[in-house]
Enzyme design. Sequence first.
Site, PDB file in Angstrom:
ATOM      1  N   CYS A 114       0.840  -1.210   0.000  1.00 51.63           N
ATOM      2  CA  CYS A 114       0.000   0.000   0.000  1.00 51.63           C
ATOM      3  C   CYS A 114       0.872   1.256   0.000  1.00 51.63           C
ATOM      4  CB  CYS A 114      -0.904  -0.032   1.235  1.00 51.63           C
ATOM      5  SG  CYS A 114      -1.731   1.523   1.562  1.00 51.63           S
TER       6      CYS A 114
ATOM      7  N   CYS B 194       0.764   3.143   3.314  1.00 53.20           N
ATOM      8  CA  CYS B 194       1.551   2.445   4.341  1.00 53.20           C
ATOM      9  C   CYS B 194       3.039   2.701   4.117  1.00 53.20           C
ATOM     10  CB  CYS B 194       1.249   0.950   4.333  1.00 53.20           C
ATOM     11  SG  CYS B 194      -0.342   0.532   5.074  1.00 53.20           S
TER      12      CYS B 194
ATOM     13  N   HIS C 269      -4.035   0.033   8.343  1.00 49.87           N
ATOM     14  CA  HIS C 269      -4.417  -0.205   6.953  1.00 49.87           C
ATOM     15  C   HIS C 269      -5.813  -0.815   6.866  1.00 49.87           C
ATOM     16  CE1 HIS C 269      -3.915  -1.075   2.692  1.00 49.87           C
ATOM     17  NE2 HIS C 269      -4.581  -2.189   2.959  1.00 49.87           N
TER      18      HIS C 269
ATOM     19  N   ASN D  61     -13.544   9.515   0.321  1.00 48.25           N
ATOM     20  CA  ASN D  61     -14.044   8.747  -0.818  1.00 48.25           C
ATOM     21  C   ASN D  61     -14.115   7.277  -0.426  1.00 48.25           C
ATOM     22  OD1 ASN D  61     -14.276  10.932  -2.637  1.00 48.25           O
ATOM     23  ND2 ASN D  61     -12.080  10.873  -3.023  1.00 48.25           N
TER      24      ASN D  61
ATOM     25  N   GLY E  34     -14.689   7.164  -6.723  1.00 45.38           N
ATOM     26  CA  GLY E  34     -13.380   7.397  -7.339  1.00 45.38           C
ATOM     27  C   GLY E  34     -12.221   7.175  -6.395  1.00 45.38           C
TER      28      GLY E  34
ATOM     29  N   THR F 120      -9.003   5.922  -5.056  1.00 43.29           N
ATOM     30  CA  THR F 120      -7.855   5.365  -5.777  1.00 43.29           C
ATOM     31  C   THR F 120      -6.825   4.740  -4.851  1.00 43.29           C
ATOM     32  OG1 THR F 120      -6.759   7.517  -5.786  1.00 43.29           O
ATOM     33  CG2 THR F 120      -8.080   6.952  -7.734  1.00 43.29           C
TER      34      THR F 120
ATOM     35  N   HIS G   8      -6.700   2.865   1.423  1.00 39.90           N
ATOM     36  CA  HIS G   8      -6.247   3.002   2.813  1.00 39.90           C
ATOM     37  C   HIS G   8      -6.962   4.231   3.343  1.00 39.90           C
ATOM     38  CE1 HIS G   8      -2.761   3.014   5.875  1.00 39.90           C
ATOM     39  NE2 HIS G   8      -3.593   3.991   6.227  1.00 39.90           N
TER      40      HIS G   8
ATOM     41  N   HIS H 263      -8.394   7.517   4.383  1.00 35.71           N
ATOM     42  CA  HIS H 263      -7.807   8.852   4.498  1.00 35.71           C
ATOM     43  C   HIS H 263      -8.903   9.892   4.361  1.00 35.71           C
ATOM     44  CE1 HIS H 263      -7.702   7.646   0.268  1.00 35.71           C
ATOM     45  NE2 HIS H 263      -7.890   8.921  -0.026  1.00 35.71           N
TER      46      HIS H 263
HETATM   47  P1  5GP Z   1      -8.731   9.004  -3.128  1.00 31.69           P
HETATM   48  O1  5GP Z   1      -9.177   9.240  -4.543  1.00 31.69           O
HETATM   49  O2  5GP Z   1      -8.315   7.569  -2.908  1.00 31.69           O
HETATM   50  O3  5GP Z   1      -9.705   9.495  -2.117  1.00 31.69           O
HETATM   51  O4  5GP Z   1      -7.465   9.944  -2.939  1.00 31.69           O
HETATM   52  C1  5GP Z   1      -6.146   9.537  -3.061  1.00 31.69           C
HETATM   53  C2  5GP Z   1      -5.310  10.802  -3.103  1.00 31.69           C
HETATM   54  O5  5GP Z   1      -3.954  10.442  -2.864  1.00 31.69           O
HETATM   55  C3  5GP Z   1      -5.353  11.532  -4.444  1.00 31.69           C
HETATM   56  O6  5GP Z   1      -5.820  12.858  -4.238  1.00 31.69           O
HETATM   57  C4  5GP Z   1      -3.896  11.512  -4.923  1.00 31.69           C
HETATM   58  O7  5GP Z   1      -3.501  12.706  -5.549  1.00 31.69           O
HETATM   59  C5  5GP Z   1      -3.122  11.259  -3.639  1.00 31.69           C
HETATM   60  N1  5GP Z   1      -1.895  10.519  -3.802  1.00 31.69           N
HETATM   61  C6  5GP Z   1      -1.727   9.347  -4.487  1.00 31.69           C
HETATM   62  N2  5GP Z   1      -0.453   8.932  -4.413  1.00 31.69           N
HETATM   63  C7  5GP Z   1       0.205   9.859  -3.652  1.00 31.69           C
HETATM   64  C8  5GP Z   1       1.563   9.964  -3.209  1.00 31.69           C
HETATM   65  O8  5GP Z   1       2.432   9.129  -3.491  1.00 31.69           O
HETATM   66  N3  5GP Z   1       1.879  11.040  -2.446  1.00 31.69           N
HETATM   67  C9  5GP Z   1       0.951  11.995  -2.106  1.00 31.69           C
HETATM   68  N4  5GP Z   1       1.371  13.004  -1.357  1.00 31.69           N
HETATM   69  N5  5GP Z   1      -0.349  11.914  -2.496  1.00 31.69           N
HETATM   70  C10 5GP Z   1      -0.705  10.857  -3.264  1.00 31.69           C
HETATM   71 ZN    ZN Z   2      -2.147   1.089   3.783  1.00 28.64          ZN
END
Ligand code: 5GP
Ligand code: ZN
Length: 112
Positions: free
Chosen positions: A6, A9, A48, A88, A94, A96, A99, A101
């Site tokens: 992850c 993680c 996680h 989300n 959406g 992505t 984990h 957050h």
């Molecule tokens: P989700 O769509 O899952 O709610 O949001 C995931 C967020 O993580 C996205 O806004 C994306 O830009 C951010 N993100 C993905 N990979 C990384 C990373 O390696 N570092 C940082 N700082 N943000 C990330």
């Molecule tokens: Zn994780």
Amino acid sequence: MLNNDCIFCKIIKGEISCAKVYEDGKMLVFKDIEPKAKVHLLAVAKDHFKLISEADEARAELIKYMLMKIPQIAENNGCDNGYRLVINQGEDAGQTVFHLHIHILGGEPLEQ
Ligand code: 5GP
Ligand code: ZN
């Protein structure tokens, strides 16, 4: 528990770098790599799991803890005039990174 595959993680473990703004034993807050607002932070649980529906009592306490901490962290990082929290959940939202957050968006007036 953390997961070896992850990305969040790996950030928690320090294997991938991030622009950290806050950390304690339960959560890490860092800048989103693709900001959708002037201020875009991610508050990441140090456990996680993917969805709030996977929260047992301990995880529910962790989410509560994060929500109690976020106002001060947001205000300290440019969201002193309001901010939006987003979690989300799953494909239609959406999500992505699987984990849990909490997005913290602000620093400017946000579109409705
Ligand atoms: P989700 O769509 O899952 O709610 O949001 C995931 C967020 O993580 C996205 O806004 C994306 O830009 C951010 N993100 C993905 N990979 C990384 C990373 O390696 N570092 C940082 N700082 N943000 C990330
Ligand atoms: Zn994780």
